[in-house]
Design an enzyme around this catalytic site. Structure first.
Site, PDB file in Angstrom:
ATOM      1  N   GLU A   5      -6.196   3.328  -2.454  1.00 24.05           N
ATOM      2  CA  GLU A   5      -5.391   4.047  -1.471  1.00 24.05           C
ATOM      3  C   GLU A   5      -4.281   4.815  -2.166  1.00 24.05           C
ATOM      4  OE1 GLU A   5      -3.933   0.840   0.956  1.00 24.05           O
ATOM      5  OE2 GLU A   5      -5.673   0.966   2.262  1.00 24.05           O
ATOM      6  N   HIS A   9      -3.357  -0.074  -4.038  1.00 29.84           N
ATOM      7  CA  HIS A   9      -2.583   1.097  -3.630  1.00 29.84           C
ATOM      8  C   HIS A   9      -1.587   1.423  -4.743  1.00 29.84           C
ATOM      9  CE1 HIS A   9      -0.508   3.306  -0.069  1.00 29.84           C
ATOM     10  NE2 HIS A   9      -0.287   3.926  -1.198  1.00 29.84           N
ATOM     11  N   HIS A  54      -3.280  -2.611   8.009  1.00 30.88           N
ATOM     12  CA  HIS A  54      -1.814  -2.702   7.959  1.00 30.88           C
ATOM     13  C   HIS A  54      -1.293  -3.745   8.944  1.00 30.88           C
ATOM     14  CE1 HIS A  54       1.847  -1.132   6.041  1.00 30.88           C
ATOM     15  NE2 HIS A  54       2.399  -1.690   7.087  1.00 30.88           N
TER      16      HIS A  54
HETATM   17  C1  DXP Z   1      -2.170   1.916   3.638  1.00 38.86           C
HETATM   18  C2  DXP Z   1      -1.690   0.584   4.005  1.00 38.86           C
HETATM   19  O1  DXP Z   1      -1.380   0.307   5.135  1.00 38.86           O
HETATM   20  C3  DXP Z   1      -1.476  -0.444   2.979  1.00 38.86           C
HETATM   21  O2  DXP Z   1      -2.185  -0.276   1.805  1.00 38.86           O
HETATM   22  C4  DXP Z   1      -0.046  -0.421   2.603  1.00 38.86           C
HETATM   23  O3  DXP Z   1       0.177   0.830   2.074  1.00 38.86           O
HETATM   24  C5  DXP Z   1       0.269  -1.491   1.657  1.00 38.86           C
HETATM   25  O4  DXP Z   1       1.188  -0.971   0.748  1.00 38.86           O
HETATM   26  P1  DXP Z   1       2.286  -1.972   0.179  1.00 38.86           P
HETATM   27  O5  DXP Z   1       1.525  -3.182  -0.337  1.00 38.86           O
HETATM   28  O6  DXP Z   1       2.970  -1.176  -0.891  1.00 38.86           O
HETATM   29  O7  DXP Z   1       3.164  -2.338   1.356  1.00 38.86           O
HETATM   30  N1  LIG Z   2      -4.960  -0.408   4.335  1.00 36.30           N
HETATM   31  C1  LIG Z   2      -4.225  -1.597   4.651  1.00 36.30           C
HETATM   32  C2  LIG Z   2      -4.141  -2.473   3.456  1.00 36.30           C
HETATM   33  O1  LIG Z   2      -4.791  -2.218   2.451  1.00 36.30           O
HETATM   34  C3  LIG Z   2      -3.301  -3.677   3.481  1.00 36.30           C
HETATM   35  O2  LIG Z   2      -2.234  -3.569   4.376  1.00 36.30           O
HETATM   36  P1  LIG Z   2      -1.366  -4.922   4.566  1.00 36.30           P
HETATM   37  O3  LIG Z   2      -2.328  -5.984   5.024  1.00 36.30           O
HETATM   38  O4  LIG Z   2      -0.775  -5.247   3.230  1.00 36.30           O
HETATM   39  O5  LIG Z   2      -0.347  -4.574   5.621  1.00 36.30           O
END
Ligand code: DXP
Ligand SMILES: NCC(=O)COP(=O)(O)O
Length: 239
Positions: A70, A43, A190
């Site tokens: 993402e 992300h 998430h």
């Molecule tokens: C979209 C999602 O839920 C995750 O990819 C979250 O955005 C993680 O991002 P961070 O690792 O910056 O918290």
């Molecule tokens: N789309 C969710 C993700 O990539 C990871 O979320 P998290 O496990 O770090 O909360």
């Protein structure tokens, strides 16, 4: 079986904390696949607080499973993803300064934006997924964007799991049935973790992929990355 996509954002967080290249984010991505991960998720946020655009360019050509990027569809983000052409792009409505993702798309209000972005992803043969909450109106409007999948935002499940797991999972089971009935693929993510993942996967039908990062990388600090990935996979296999 539901695919496990390992989000390696937090590996980059540790790397950036010291300014060098330890841990090596690229090597961790390769090793996650070697340990059984069925996808890699990153992300790259606008401030590059963890995953950098350069990480994405380095990793993309070498991912053998599925690569999921993402992010919010700025022009810079879209130029990156159409350059590296991952398997999937998951569109997230995050403002630049948000601590972490904390909401799904309003697919009614942002229909035109999402239609245009999804069309651009499809021009480059990239699967589109949109981050969404368990709101029937938002899910029912999702097919108009031509998205291939939705990603159910599972924070509310994780928060409610300890209190009342049946109550926490039911909106997601209903949302998955609805999404499937209108032709959408279903991802989720998430705050999923070793405690709540199996029940989620047992009770949410038609689940194509879960992407998990924060808890998985945290678990790996105690039990190692290979053991951790194997444990998460077993939770999905037993579902
Ligand atoms: C979209 C999602 O839920 C995750 O990819 C979250 O955005 C993680 O991002 P961070 O690792 O910056 O918290
Ligand atoms: N789309 C969710 C993700 O990539 C990871 O979320 P998290 O496990 O770090 O909360």
């Amino acid at each position: 079986m539901t695919r496990l996509s390992v989000n390696i954002n937090k590996v980059a967080t540790i790397r950036n904390a010291r300014g060098g290249n330890i841990p090596n984010v690229f090597q961790v991505a390769m090793d996650c696949e070697r340990f059984g991960a069925q996808g890699i998720t990153v992300h790259p946020r606008p401030d590059e607080r963890h995953i950098r655009y350069s990480d994405v360019r380095e990793i993309a050509p070498h991912v053998k499973t599925e690569f999921n990027i993402e992010g919010y569809p700025t022009r810079k983000f879209l130029d990156l993803v159409t350059e590296v052409k991952p398997t999937q792009v998951t569109l997230v409505p995050d403002p630049p300064d948000v601590l972490t993702s904390n909401a799904g798309w309003d697919t009614v209000k942002h229909k035109t934006l999402l239609q245009d972005v999804v069309a651009e992803l499809h021009e480059h043969n990239i699967r589109a997924s949109i981050f969404i909450e368990t709101d029937a109106k938002m899910i029912e409007a999702a097919p108009e964007t031509k998205t291939d999948r939705i990603e159910l935002y599972t924070e509310s499940y994780a928060v409610g799991f300890g209190q009342n797991r049946e109550q926490a999972v039911s909106p997601f089971a209903e949302s998955a049935e609805l999404a499937h009935s209108i032709g959408l693929g279903i991802n989720a993510g998430h705050d999923l973790n070793l405690d709540n993942l199996e029940y989620f996967a047992q009770n949410v039908p038609h689940l194509d992929e879960v992407s998990i990062g924060h808890a998985l990388i945290s678990d790996a600090l105690y039990i190692g990355l290979e053991n951790t990935i194997q444990l998460y996979l077993r939770k999905l296999q037993s579902a």
